[in-house]
Scaffold this active site. Structure first.
Site, PDB file in Angstrom:
ATOM      1  N   SER A  10      13.870  20.608  52.473  1.00  0.00           N
ATOM      2  CA  SER A  10      14.398  19.502  53.028  1.00  0.00           C
ATOM      3  C   SER A  10      13.162  18.652  53.521  1.00  0.00           C
ATOM      4  O   SER A  10      12.072  19.119  54.134  1.00  0.00           O
ATOM      5  CB  SER A  10      14.859  20.144  54.543  1.00  0.00           C
ATOM      6  OG  SER A  10      15.197  18.884  55.355  1.00  0.00           O
ATOM      7  N   ARG A  50      52.790  47.078  27.092  1.00  0.00           N
ATOM      8  CA  ARG A  50      52.129  45.846  27.613  1.00  0.00           C
ATOM      9  C   ARG A  50      52.626  45.652  28.959  1.00  0.00           C
ATOM     10  O   ARG A  50      53.877  45.483  29.049  1.00  0.00           O
ATOM     11  CB  ARG A  50      52.366  44.614  26.441  1.00  0.00           C
ATOM     12  CG  ARG A  50      51.775  43.207  27.089  1.00  0.00           C
ATOM     13  CD  ARG A  50      51.746  42.299  26.097  1.00  0.00           C
ATOM     14  NE  ARG A  50      50.896  42.688  24.891  1.00  0.00           N
ATOM     15  CZ  ARG A  50      51.833  42.805  23.758  1.00  0.00           C
ATOM     16  NH1 ARG A  50      52.897  41.891  23.627  1.00  0.00           N
ATOM     17  NH2 ARG A  50      51.200  43.339  22.515  1.00  0.00           N
TER      18      ARG A  50
END
Lengths: 471, 471, 471, 471
Positions: free
Chosen positions: D294, D333
């Site tokens: 910063s 499945r």
């Protein structure tokens, strides 16, 4: 952010985003792996564009709430409000600059400041911290998505009420641990589903979604003497609840939201689980109206909606767990726990929203095959009412003897492929005890529904709790 | 169960437990791996003995509720009630026979039937299913454990209220992403902790804990015409809520309980996270009163309570996830999802109960080192109030210039190891702008607490929601 | 520990346990809520008594390894070894004193020191830290439990190999999304189950279980110049792997163990899921040999083993998640993450061990009803081979036309309740295309098994990886 | 898909997608909420476009492998291959049509068939099922992402090796339960980090990623006699492993991948946890090179990379749990478990990939403040070596007495704010026992590093396991 200067976005502790530069082209995500929610209303309500707009809404609300208290000139607040339109911003560029400071608000504030320009620019994001904006945006998006989800839950509840009423006396096998137990009704099942949906709906509707405004470390110090008033005005403008305290590290709202979404996932998951069982090829008591219809294979009507709901319900508990875990947030802003919430909460909203939409359509179109239900009541050749027979024989021969004899007859029936009725008739000890007509009645599964209709009726009298506003 | 006969425990679908035989000796578990809750009140309230008693309580309540309606003779209900004392049963033997049917109720009913003996034996478990008894026991145990947990949460809330009031003006560094940001107060931090504790407490207190009575598949069929009345009486006798529907597969109560416990874990986990940070050797702003006191090493006061609370808060989200996932329960009794809840719910109650007890003691004994807090406000040599200075300089030189100059001074201070005050004085552009006395005031972190005291005050006015009964 | 003195157990940072006092009586846990593992071999191997012995084994191994290097007199090491028998210690008292320092090793060392007594007492726990002992005990217990689990997985694999071989050509419906798709074989299904079991078995067997010896902060400083040699000897005596580094905060072993157990849970969970579907009343293709046999209801053979396995498989992923999350352990010993592992790892071992035992028995006794399988191949009246018919018609009329005509016939069959064969015969466009005998062959589901037998055969040639030692 | 015809994509059980229509405009997701991975290499490798291409790659590989065996004409395979370019397809339209059948392959095959056109169109997707294509695409994407992740893990390992070597003798406080314990070195810490990274890297590199080709229900029936050869060729062309069995419902690869990614998350999470602690304002022993720099607040260098890594490590365990849970997949499945994997696996790849990238940069740029480390060794005024002093005094006065006296001196030091050295000198019982020079040496923390350098050295000799191919 053109100038590398102090407290660029007005809050302590926020790093400056790096230069934007041209955003590399990367094809965006459009829901390809997400049949559970692609194309659903909640998808758009929770997309990056919606989040961008919600963050801008928070910035605009802040400027306007300040203006209301005379902290910011009205013209400046107007300028901020006018600029705060998502279409004007490049979400991809913001995303690419977000890693530098760890969140998208920092580059967004830079871009908004530039978009506002002039003297009004100094009034952007004034006194706020990134978390104020991002948390408020999360709550705004949640509020908007919640409306859609609650509406779809209400549609399901209505459809289920109709199903329960229509089938209040439709008998079907009750199944426990995968086996036929005693008869139940489809009405009671549908009423139970509705009950769960209302539980979830009321819970979700009751979660308080508060605005966030705490400043750099939750003391509201940069807002000056009118800080508490500013908090009120800000929340009011956003249509969000006003919290008792800034909740940067008091994450009840997010955790409660996660829990409510997981509850909804569980409620819908129960419906899906039952539909999946009951639409199996061998069972076929239910079918999705549309089904994963295949013109190719008329016998194949995949329960696709139930599948996608079931899939959502498998992920929501884990997402709720992530959100619960984020509550243990150290300091005045945690290094990680907060950042974890964003994607997890959005994903939870989407999965729930998609599931709620699929459920609304599934319940509206559900086909109920009463004939199959009735036929299955006979699948165990009478054994499904053995509990009832035991109770009937008990007064005649005593509890233990009744059981012993029934067990013998049941085994004989199973061994010889007989109906239980035949086996009973063939057992000398039982043969004459109960008159044939009475026995026939006792053996009728449809006559052994217990309180199912009364319970259904009672459950249908439950109404949704009156919904509070989005606050 | 001596005789292999029909519907031994009065419900369809329940297998008969095998012969008991002598239970192999295996040393029992006594909390060796569980410093988080070993010895805590909730341990005993959730132990196998407590569950055994709760299951027997459910059996007794059923018999008595039946008697009240004339379905069972009063003398038989009395006999069941008299026999239903956990001390008379061999929990290990029951446990060893439980795998045969998949739950402990089946062998328990066999043993209870034998213990009651005589003509009354026929009135044991009449019309019920295993799940009725086990679920009711879960709720009874939960109700008893909840009382303990809520009491400990209330103790924490009271201690935190006192801390917040005492330290309403005690300044300390606010920390975000591990770095000092702007000042805050310990009072606000303690008020925030209390707020979370109250959130969790109110949520937990509000969870409805219903009795379970549905019979073999939730239709109450074996209870006859007075089934709904029986359900009312049964719930009343157990001191549990009466549900609208049997909830064998409508698992909102369990999921909500799990969520409330995870919320409590999160609330306490936040406190623990802060205590762990602030009692680090280099920070030392807080210390556990007792600490993992070591006579050996005076410098080593391990924050053991916070550690154990933190540990609990790491498991509770997963346990809540397990319970949410169990909602997707197929049929009228699922093959697995229900069985998963028992251990998970008990573990969640224990971890929360242990954490609540540790938190009550931690907050009562917490040592606050105001001197260290104050000293740390100077650790960044003035930078902790740079947000405030920027606001002060802005009217004098404009926003951008104020930031530019402050950035320059901040960097000079950092580079030369100066106080920010010195760097400002040494900067020709800033030197004379603000009078020295005013600058000194501006640089005093204790003067930049914002709304912290007002927020603390407001939060302290919150009171716990009046607790409903255990229902 | 009678004297409050320095570094009581030879390691920095360990608080002194408080006075023992009389342990309050609390009935212990005996598995009442755990039909999944109560009475299983792994229960005893992971109980508090087993952990207590394993901790004592670690203390004894340390003393002896020191003696081997001349760091401790042999007579002293002998004295420690002689005293290190779990039966001599009061596990409940240790548990109750564990919260003070946060782990059970501190009071255990105090008690062991007292039990050894005399001059040898000074050689107890010398140079070690609590974590050395507890982590080594975790690995010892894991090694012992693993042997049991692997043996049961091997039993399952063997039973499944036999089932796969026996049913290599047993046709049954292949089901996708709950609907019949095309035929498969039970042999292929069983071979797939075995494949998963071997995956899990090999993975579990490959996890490295290392001894732990790092001293107060992992530098082995209190062990002097021979520290690395001591580490080798210690590991060798424990029969555990020697790690490259002390792993106080390098938790790969625990995380990998959790993952392997969850994998085993998933493998067994798949078997259970299939058994639960295929033993449904309406399907009945499989049945558990013993079943939750009910003398009451011959039709009710609850798949209890599968249910309990399924239940375990629902918890193991969450426990693995807890263990993965504990890897992010700050410092040289974390405040919470480590403490979280103990119960979670034990629970994972128990759930897996119980499931492995149930699976071994389930697979050994599984009843396969080939007749039901064959009957179900006809449930869709020919549609189960529509994929095959399309391929057969394609060379005759082109792909698109073949599909169009078959779709028409399929719909006609469904609408009129005909066999697909009849519908094809009745369709003028298809009627003569294929000779009736050939059509009959094409319509035989048993003739459309594809590579199922070859795949089964290939899969059965896989052998378990040769198991390394417990290291 | 213009014609509603049979088995549109050549496989049983796949519904036909509805009409495409114009895709509604919804702004796509571009990573706005994902600073953890936005802009990282793995983002593009796992995006919708990458998945689309991978699915098309699988279709092309199938056509070509068929051609190789003479099952499809070479020209047709070429046509399929030429058409299989993601840029030609509308991912959004496919996504919107995916809910109808529950997965994106069904509409994709329709679009690809149309794109290929002519006679070659009949050779698209021949014999395959949606899951073959989607699973193969998952593995392809995983293989591509894995390469990027392993490369970044290797970069971290290299940077950490350099740090460990450079700081092999850099002393710092060892910390346990947040408190200083005994000295350690930064070299040992860095070596431990590297060890974890290599554990994760080797584990991830070892996961087998197989191609998927099983046909409608895993029997490969529609592929004819050469099915097994086709499977080999298909895998070879995709550069994926050839599995022993189709793994539609044998989900080891996905579960193992999830586990390996969670292990990587844990390894990187440990590094992040340490960096976050050690870069706290009060500690400052480490700093991220770039930091969340910063310009505004020079004192604020947020550890942003560590924060984002920590965030990823909080989600990965839950995602692994989802994938483990999906193993319990019923039938050939499952209705939900499979669908759940797609998003979860992608998210896990992205979070790991983003964290690995951030870690590579964090470790490359990490700033180590040796001065702060050394200064902190004195923070406890000598108590950090009390373990060592106890050992030194023991031969002189006996173990118990040594401890007693040291405890007294330690307390005196703590009470009077003295150095331990001064307190020892002032204690008449200890004053003359050890010569001042020797005592000074004993009190030097840098002289009590134990085996830290030797362990570091040993750990640095570990090399990554030679990586297999992507198979």
């Amino acid at each position: 952010m053109s100038s590398a200067d102090l407290a660029a976005n007005g809050a302590a502790g926020e790093p400056v985003a790096g230069p934007a530069g041209p955003a590399p082209e990367v094809p965006a995500d459009v829901g390809l792996l997400s049949p559970g929610w692609a194309g659903s209303p909640v998808e758009a309500a929770t997309g990056d564009h919606a989040f961008l707009q919600a963050m801008l809404d928070a910035e605009a609300a802040l400027a306007r709430a300040r203006a209301e208290l005379g902290l910011t000139p009205a013209w400046a607040a107007d300028a901020v409000g006018a600029a705060a339109r998502a279409d004007r911003f490049d979400a991809r560029s913001i995303a690419l600059r977000s890693p530098a400071g760890g969140n998208p608000v920092i580059p967004l504030v830079a871009d908004l400041t530039e978009a506002v320009g002039g003297d009004a620019a100094a009034h952007v994001h004034r006194g706020a911290t990134s978390q104020d904006i991002l948390d408020s945006a999360l709550m705004l998006v949640a509020a908007r998505a919640r409306r859609l989800i609650v509406a779809d839950l209400d549609r399901s509840a209505a459809a289920l009420a109709a199903l329960a009423a229509a089938h209040i006396a439709t008998p079907m096998p009750g199944r426990t641990l995968t086996q036929h137990a005693v008869p139940t009704t489809f009405g009671l099942k549908a009423a139970g589903w509705r009950h769960l949906v209302l539980d979830a709906r009321d819970r979700l509707a009751a979660v308080e979604l508060p605005a966030q405004l705490g400043g750099a470390a939750g003391t509201m110090a940069a807002f000056g003497d009118r800080a508490l008033d500013l908090g009120s005005g800000y929340a009011r403008r956003l249509g969000l609840a006003e919290p008792l305290l800034p909740w940067h590290v008091l994450r009840t709202p997010v955790a409660e939201l996660g829990a409510a979404l997981a509850l909804a996932g569980g409620a819908l998951g129960k419906i899906a689980a039952d539909v999946l069982v009951l639409s199996r090829t061998e069972i076929g008591e239910l079918a999705e109206g549309a089904g994963g219809g295949s013109s190719a294979m008329p016998h194949k009507a995949n329960p696709v909606r139930a599948t996608l709901i079931a899939s959502a319900s498998r992920r929501l508990p884990q997402l709720a767990a992530v959100l619960f875990a984020s509550m243990a947030a150290e300091d005045e802003r945690p290094a990680g726990a907060w950042h974890t919430e964003w994607e997890a909460l959005r994903e939870a909203l989407r999965l729930t929203g998609g599931a709620a939409r699929h459920a609304a359509e599934l319940t509206a179109d559900l086909r109920v095959h009463e004939g199959r239900m009735r036929a299955h009541l006979g699948a165990t050749r009478g054994l499904i009412v053995s509990e009832r027979l035991a109770a009937a024989f008990e007064p005649l021969v005593g509890r233990a003897e009744a059981r012993r004899l029934l067990t013998r007859a049941s085994r004989a029936a199973a061994a010889d492929g007989l109906e239980l009725r035949e086996a009973l008739a063939g057992d000398p000890a039982l043969a004459g005890l109960i008159a044939p007509e009475r026995l026939r009645d006792l053996l009728d599964p449809a006559g052994y529904l217990g309180a199912a209709p009364a319970l259904t009726d009672r459950a249908l009298r439950r109404t949704p709790r009156p919904q509070s506003s989005d606050r």
